[in-house]
Design an enzyme around this catalytic site. Structure first.
Site, mmCIF file in Angstrom:
data_model
loop_
_atom_site.group_PDB
_atom_site.id
_atom_site.type_symbol
_atom_site.label_atom_id
_atom_site.label_comp_id
_atom_site.label_asym_id
_atom_site.label_seq_id
_atom_site.Cartn_x
_atom_site.Cartn_y
_atom_site.Cartn_z
ATOM 1 N N LYS A 112 31.688 41.719 34.380
ATOM 2 C CA LYS A 112 32.337 41.590 33.071
ATOM 3 C C LYS A 112 31.768 40.376 32.352
ATOM 4 O O LYS A 112 31.849 39.251 32.856
ATOM 5 C CB LYS A 112 33.851 41.479 33.227
ATOM 6 C CG LYS A 112 34.591 41.447 31.892
ATOM 7 C CD LYS A 112 36.044 41.871 32.014
ATOM 8 C CE LYS A 112 36.898 40.859 32.713
ATOM 9 N NZ LYS A 112 38.353 41.191 32.587
ATOM 10 N N MET A 203 35.114 49.448 42.372
ATOM 11 C CA MET A 203 36.134 50.335 42.934
ATOM 12 C C MET A 203 35.774 51.794 42.660
ATOM 13 O O MET A 203 35.205 52.108 41.612
ATOM 14 C CB MET A 203 37.503 50.019 42.343
ATOM 15 C CG MET A 203 38.031 48.611 42.660
ATOM 16 S SD MET A 203 38.687 48.435 44.338
ATOM 17 C CE MET A 203 37.304 47.672 45.168
ATOM 18 N N ASP A 245 49.153 43.696 31.423
ATOM 19 C CA ASP A 245 48.464 44.636 30.537
ATOM 20 C C ASP A 245 48.698 46.062 31.040
ATOM 21 O O ASP A 245 48.233 46.422 32.130
ATOM 22 C CB ASP A 245 46.969 44.330 30.508
ATOM 23 C CG ASP A 245 46.214 45.183 29.496
ATOM 24 O OD1 ASP A 245 46.806 46.141 28.955
ATOM 25 O OD2 ASP A 245 45.028 44.897 29.244
ATOM 26 N N ASN A 250 43.350 49.991 33.769
ATOM 27 C CA ASN A 250 43.438 48.904 34.744
ATOM 28 C C ASN A 250 43.937 49.388 36.108
ATOM 29 O O ASN A 250 43.941 48.614 37.068
ATOM 30 C CB ASN A 250 44.387 47.805 34.245
ATOM 31 C CG ASN A 250 43.867 47.110 33.008
ATOM 32 O OD1 ASN A 250 42.661 47.056 32.791
ATOM 33 N ND2 ASN A 250 44.762 46.582 32.198
#
Length: 411
Positions: A112, A203, A245, A250
């Site tokens: 990221k 993941m 969030d 997510n």
């Protein structure tokens, strides 16, 4: 009303300050409640959908500034085309070399990368948003824009610090967090991560809110919703630390391992014991439909001032008791609460929406600071359960939470 041309121009402007614009859209929208005027909702929806990526030269400059000019030597492969865009940055697929990897073998990772100077632009972006929204006079006074922007500024500053996010991720992965709960999986964080570049284990699951939902069995849908609602209760009342969030991307579902993979901890918030004690008292009152106790603990928390009109008190208490409905015992012999189309929950959300105009016009004080993100996550969990058409033993989850909770003596 805004014209189509005005909406397009506004989307173009807001897309350039994506972090602040998306955060405002989150703050102003109670999940699935349509708080905003329709044309303003359309603006934030289009900003959310508009992909904004850095050109390669800019991405490489951020990587060099953060990891050093030889940054690429840490990766045996690095895809320059991002596979996802976030509000504050973009995410790339890569393979960490065995020498750099904590497992001492090549590992797939998600990288990221934060947009340049986004942390420095927060204050000016929020100032522009305030000017824009005040000039348009398109938001009801009960949204308390100044307070909302103040909380947004603080939360965005936290979310721009990827070292903080890495620390939160490590906490959740630990035994102290949820590391011992085999139903969840938290990726490891590469030690070479910085405040602007976060490298985490890749993941293998898929977003619980994506099209994959249509292929899941009812058992899998029920299990996902149950796990996320139970996680919310654990985060609040045991850890007092919550990833707030509610974005469905997510939460990844791995059908093979039947685990939920948690991949974003930027919006993690912690809460004091004093606050959570009061919030537990209020939720207990709402589940019990105890009007006087709902008002008492709302005063204690700061939801109310004591000078509210009867119509405001009625709407406030009714919204609390409606939201707590899933945690009440169901009919004899049926412990599970049904979410989704045609269920009681559909009618409850419609009833809550009908109360919003009263609360926006008669509210005398902004909600407690802690509840902006907390309520967003809880409502998002219930919305996901509805999206899944799940049946969840919310009563059992609540009973277990209450039984295990311990108040401070003065609470």
């Amino acid at each position: 009303m805004m014209t189509s041309a005005n909406i397009t121009r506004l989307v173009e402007k807001l897309s350039k300050m994506r972090g602040a614009a998306l955060k405002l859209g989150q703050f102003m929208s109670i999940q699935d409640s349509h708080l905003l005027p329709k044309d303003v909702e359309e603006v934030f929806r289009r900003v959310h959908d508009s992909a904004h990526y850095m050109p390669n030269w800019q991405m490489e400059r951020v990587m060099a500034d953060s990891l050093g000019t030889s940054w690429a030597s840490n990766f045996s492969s690095f895809d320059p085309v991002p596979f996802a865009a976030a509000s504050l940055g973009q995410v790339h697929s890569a393979v960490l070399t065995a020498n750099a990897s904590p497992t001492r073998k090549d590992e797939k990772v998600a990288v990221k990368i934060q947009f340049p100077d986004i942390a420095k632009s927060i204050e000016s972006d929020l100032g522009y948003l305030k000017l824009l929204l005040n000039a348009g006079r398109i938001l009801p006074k009960g949204l308390f824009l100044d307070k909302t922007l103040e909380v947004m500024k603080s939360e965005l500053a936290d979310e721009c610090d990827y070292k903080r996010e890495a620390s939160c991720g490590r906490f959740f992965a630990s035994e102290e967090g949820i590391g011992s709960d085999g139903r969840f999986r938290v990726p490891w964080v590469w030690d070479g991560s910085t405040d602007r570049v976060l490298v985490m284990q890749h993941m293998g699951g898929v977003s619980v809110g994506g099209n994959v939902v249509d292929t899941l069995s009812q058992d899998s849908r029920d299990q996902i919703a149950s796990m996320i609602i139970e996680l919310c209760m654990k985060e609040l009342f045991q850890l007092r630390m919550m990833q707030t969030d509610p974005n469905w991307s997510n939460f990844l579902w791995n059908e093979r391992t039947r685990q939920i993979e948690l991949i974003d901890f930027g919006a993690t918030r912690s809460y004091s014991k004093e606050f959570i004690d009061k919030w537990m008292h209020q939720l207990q009152a709402a589940v019990a439909k105890d009007r006087e106790e709902c008002i008492h603990w709302s005063l204690e928390l700061g939801y109310l001032t004591g000078a509210e009109s009867k119509s405001m008190l009625d709407a406030h208490v009714q919204s609390l008791t409606l939201l707590a409905s899933p945690f009440r015992a169901q009919s004899e012999g049926e412990r599970r609460y049904a979410f989704g189309r045609g269920t009681e929950w559909t009618h409850i959300t419609a009833e809550i929406r009908s109360l919003i105009p009263v609360m926006l016009s008669d509210r005398l004080t902004p909600p407690p600071r802690e509840t902006y993100s907390l309520n967003r996550k809880l409502s998002g969990a219930f919305l996901l359960a509805s999206r899944l058409g799940a049946q969840v033993d919310c009563y059992g989850i609540w009973e277990k939470t209450v039984q295990n909770y311990r108040f401070d003596q003065q609470a």
